[in-house]
Design an enzyme around this catalytic site. Structure first.
Site, PDB file in Angstrom:
ATOM      1  N   PRO A   1       0.816  -1.219   0.000  1.00  0.00           N
ATOM      2  CA  PRO A   1       0.000   0.000   0.000  1.00  0.00           C
ATOM      3  C   PRO A   1       0.851   1.271   0.000  1.00  0.00           C
ATOM      4  O   PRO A   1       1.648   1.488   0.902  1.00  0.00           O
ATOM      5  CB  PRO A   1      -0.807  -0.109   1.289  1.00  0.00           C
ATOM      6  CG  PRO A   1      -0.590  -1.499   1.794  1.00  0.00           C
ATOM      7  CD  PRO A   1       0.721  -1.948   1.251  1.00  0.00           C
ATOM      8  N   GLU A   2       0.696   2.079  -1.027  1.00  0.00           N
ATOM      9  CA  GLU A   2       1.277   3.419  -1.078  1.00  0.00           C
ATOM     10  C   GLU A   2       0.118   4.410  -1.019  1.00  0.00           C
ATOM     11  O   GLU A   2      -1.014   4.013  -0.739  1.00  0.00           O
ATOM     12  CB  GLU A   2       2.111   3.591  -2.355  1.00  0.00           C
ATOM     13  CG  GLU A   2       3.217   2.538  -2.479  1.00  0.00           C
ATOM     14  CD  GLU A   2       4.044   2.690  -3.746  1.00  0.00           C
ATOM     15  OE1 GLU A   2       4.129   3.806  -4.278  1.00  0.00           O
ATOM     16  OE2 GLU A   2       4.602   1.676  -4.212  1.00  0.00           O
ATOM     17  N   ARG A   4       2.837 -10.061   7.258  1.00  0.00           N
ATOM     18  CA  ARG A   4       4.257  -9.783   7.493  1.00  0.00           C
ATOM     19  C   ARG A   4       4.519  -8.908   8.713  1.00  0.00           C
ATOM     20  O   ARG A   4       5.668  -8.742   9.110  1.00  0.00           O
ATOM     21  CB  ARG A   4       4.886  -9.176   6.243  1.00  0.00           C
ATOM     22  CG  ARG A   4       5.390 -10.256   5.319  1.00  0.00           C
ATOM     23  CD  ARG A   4       5.871  -9.697   4.012  1.00  0.00           C
ATOM     24  NE  ARG A   4       4.827  -9.838   3.000  1.00  0.00           N
ATOM     25  CZ  ARG A   4       5.009  -9.613   1.710  1.00  0.00           C
ATOM     26  NH1 ARG A   4       6.159  -9.219   1.277  1.00  0.00           N
ATOM     27  NH2 ARG A   4       4.031  -9.780   0.862  1.00  0.00           N
TER      28      ARG A   4
END
Length: 274
Positions: free
Chosen positions: A2-3, A112
DNA sequence: GCATTACCCTGAAAGC
DNA sequence: TGCTTTCAGGGTAATG
């Protein structure tokens, strides 16, 4: 991964169902994200509070509460904030769960565990270690061609490293930085102080363009990203260079190259980008 | 000031 | 087929 455009889409899909809704309780897996999650503090801030707004700053999501607290979330590499019926089984790697009135949950899922989930007093949010170091958000008015030109001129770093530095521009990540450099026709190893004002203007326009296109396409979904409704984006089909090593440039047919800068892959066209 | 490296982590892909 | 290794990367910290 996600940016800014992905986080913006998460914010947009959270808002309709979240703003005005009361939080009944919070649960957590107990596993740390990038920093430990303070469950007691989360509960104290959220319990019986209403969500008053959902905002985005850079890659951070901010859920403001009627308790004058703010939940700050960063999705890291693989984080998701998604709605689910409270009766629905929890997916693996669900690290936080906000039980909402009406039988709905907001769940933070992050395999993660590179994400962040913290609580701040509203009055101290801007001074937080996360937000206080951020540069200008590229979709805000403060991000002008002049701002960019001055910031570029003030250092002699390689352009790619500059673009990824959240203290310069808040919200660009590897994908959109590569795409913006391609659109502007600038090579990733160019020293920022060597870029003319015209090149800065091109870069400014390109950054805005790739971000706005990413938002319009509801984000880039290579592997993990979905919005709060669980929907993937389609911007991966619109990329010029990212992830296209060895494939022909869509403009000049030269083969797209990949180099490693700062332990991150950079994709570029050696002919279109100078 | 800036570049490089290691670290955190897991799943997917590649290699054998 | 099944196991092992490699790779991906955002942010931070240590090092040169």
């Amino acid at each position: 991964m996600p940016e800014l455009p992905e986080v913006e889409n998460v914010a947009r899909t959270l808002r309709p169902r979240l703003v005005g809704t009361r939080v009944l309780g919070v649960e957590a897996s107990g596993l740390p994200l990038r920093r430990p999650v303070d469950l007691a503090r989360l509960r104290a801030a959220c319990k019986n509070a209403r969500v008053t707004s959902v905002r985005r700053v850079g890659k951070y999501l901010l859920l403001e509460l009627s308790s004058e607290k703010v939940v700050l979330a960063h999705l890291g590499m693989s984080g998701r904030l998604v709605f689910a019926a409270s009766s629905e089984p929890r997916r693996p790697h669900t690290h936080a769960l906000f039980a909402l009135e009406g039988g709905l949950d907001l769940r933070y899922v992050d395999p993660r565990r590179f994400g962040v989930l913290r609580v701040y007093d509203l009055a101290q949010l801007e001074a937080s270690p996360e937000l206080s170091v951020l540069g200008v958000d590229p979709l805000e008015d403060g991000f002008s061609a002049d701002y960019l030109h001055e910031a570029l001129a003030g250092t002699r770093r390689e352009l790619k490293g500059f673009l990824l530095d959240q203290g310069c521009i808040a919200g660009l990540g590897n994908i959109y930085a590569c795409e913006a450099m391609f659109l502007a026709g600038v090579a990733p190893r160019r020293r920022t102080n060597r870029l003319s004002r015209n090149r800065a203007v091109d870069l400014h326009r390109a950054i805005r363009s790739v971000l706005e296109t990413g938002i319009a396409n509801r984000g880039t979904s290579f592997s993990d990203y979905v919005d709060a409704d669980g929907e993937a984006g389609s911007n991966q089909d619109a990329l010029w260079v990212y992830g296209r090593e060895g494939e022909p440039c869509r403009t000049c047919k030269s083969l797209i190259k990949r180099v490693v800068q700062g332990a991150r892959s950079t994709f570029y066209c050696p002919r279109c980008q100078r």
